[in-house]
Design a protein around this motif. Structure first.
Motif, PDB file in Angstrom:
ATOM      1  N   HIS A   1      30.816  51.012  25.957  1.00  0.00           N
ATOM      2  CA  HIS A   1      31.465  51.516  27.173  1.00  0.00           C
ATOM      3  C   HIS A   1      30.775  51.034  28.444  1.00  0.00           C
ATOM      4  N   CYS A   2      29.592  50.426  28.297  1.00  0.00           N
ATOM      5  CA  CYS A   2      28.839  49.931  29.467  1.00  0.00           C
ATOM      6  C   CYS A   2      29.165  48.487  29.812  1.00  0.00           C
TER       7      CYS A   2
ATOM      8  N   THR B   1      28.514  58.398  27.921  1.00  0.00           N
ATOM      9  CA  THR B   1      29.884  58.865  27.726  1.00  0.00           C
ATOM     10  C   THR B   1      30.819  57.676  27.724  1.00  0.00           C
ATOM     11  N   ALA B   2      31.871  57.784  26.952  1.00  0.00           N
ATOM     12  CA  ALA B   2      32.895  56.732  26.944  1.00  0.00           C
ATOM     13  C   ALA B   2      33.857  56.873  28.108  1.00  0.00           C
ATOM     14  N   HIS B   3      33.717  57.944  28.902  1.00  0.00           N
ATOM     15  CA  HIS B   3      34.668  58.226  29.989  1.00  0.00           C
ATOM     16  C   HIS B   3      33.960  58.096  31.341  1.00  0.00           C
ATOM     17  N   ILE B   4      33.510  56.888  31.632  1.00  0.00           N
ATOM     18  CA  ILE B   4      32.832  56.634  32.909  1.00  0.00           C
ATOM     19  C   ILE B   4      33.864  56.620  34.034  1.00  0.00           C
ATOM     20  N   LYS B   5      33.569  57.368  35.098  1.00  0.00           N
ATOM     21  CA  LYS B   5      34.522  57.512  36.205  1.00  0.00           C
ATOM     22  C   LYS B   5      34.495  56.336  37.175  1.00  0.00           C
TER      23      LYS B   5
ATOM     24  N   HIS C   1      29.051  61.578  35.338  1.00  0.00           N
ATOM     25  CA  HIS C   1      29.678  60.501  34.565  1.00  0.00           C
ATOM     26  C   HIS C   1      30.007  59.257  35.375  1.00  0.00           C
ATOM     27  N   TYR C   2      29.148  58.938  36.351  1.00  0.00           N
ATOM     28  CA  TYR C   2      29.260  57.689  37.095  1.00  0.00           C
ATOM     29  C   TYR C   2      28.110  56.761  36.713  1.00  0.00           C
TER      30      TYR C   2
END
Length: 256
Positions: free
Chosen positions: A144-145, A174-178, A229-230
């Motif tokens: 996710h990165c 997290t897989a849900h980076i804003k 989550h940023y």
């Protein structure tokens, strides 16, 4: 690809760490990759260099199509040897360090081998970035990165960086980076404790433990960004002069 940039990849977790493999794969999409990394984990080494004992630098064949060297020294040693021996003074277009297994936000930047390698790159006037993920395990998932890793590196290659400045980039787990936040370093540090134990010969020894202590609740910090989550990007400088303190000290009277 003609005129492709040359990218130096380093880390502090060791040349076989999963994080450096992820970083190599992304950088191969941007240019010619050369790796110089420690032969064993060097976390927490800060800006240490090797003095008084020999350094080994051996070319190795670990990943196809990548020029790689294993170094017996610290992350900073790796950058120094890369510049002087591998590149023979012709500096790369970019130095990237990581992806570290574990965050390097707040005060951690001072202790981090990952960030010190990037700092050394900046000292050598190479645009440099340190990348870290909030996952200390060898099973860390970097997937996710990767699009952020690539985009940030591409921006640095295209635009450069202000003089004597590098980037400290941290990723939440997290897989849900804003998105991405440009931040300042939080006033946060480890409150260390030393767990005293006894070895089989009844001699005491100590094991470093502790908790991360956040003393800064600003919404413009790297800690706030990661908690929400940023991706955090902190521009870092190696000039440690406290410029605001110079007028104060100039007001002192030295009776000598």
């Amino acid at each position: 690809m003609k005129n492709q940039p040359t990218i130096l990849v380093v880390n502090d977790d060791g040349i076989t760490a999963p994080g450096i493999k992820a970083l190599i794969d992304v950088m191969k999409e941007l240019g010619r990759v050369v790796v110089v990394a420690p032969d064993s984990p060097q976390s927490g080494m800060g800006h240490a260099i090797t003095i008084g004992k020999p350094l080994r630098l051996d070319q190795v064949d670990i990943y196809d199509g990548v020029e790689m060297y294993r170094c017996s020294g610290t992350p900073v040693d790796c950058v120094k040897l890369a510049v002087t021996r591998v590149f023979k003074g012709k500096k790369p277009d970019l130095c990237v360090s990581g992806i570290n297994h574990g965050l390097n936000n707040g005060i951690n930047v001072l202790y981090s081998g990952t960030m010190s390698a990037a700092v050394e790159g900046a000292i050598e006037s190479i645009p440099s970035i340190g990348y870290s993920l909030d996952d200390y395990t060898l099973q860390a998932d970097f997937s996710h990165c990767l699009k952020f890793v690539k985009e940030i590196a591409a921006q640095v290659l295209q635009n450069g960086l202000p003089v004597n400045t590098l980037l400290n980039v941290n990723f939440p787990n997290t897989a849900h980076i804003k998105g991405i936040k440009i931040c300042r370093q939080a006033n946060a540090k480890w409150a260390e404790e030393f767990d005293e134990r006894v070895d089989p010969y009844k001699r005491p020894y100590f094991w470093l433990t502790g908790v991360y202590q956040l003393n800064d609740h600003g919404e413009d910090t790297d800690s706030w960004a990661l908690d929400h989550h940023y991706v955090s990007i902190v521009p870092v400088q190696f000039d440690m002069t406290a410029h605001h303190a110079i007028p104060v000290l100039n007001g002192w009277t030295f009776n000598v």
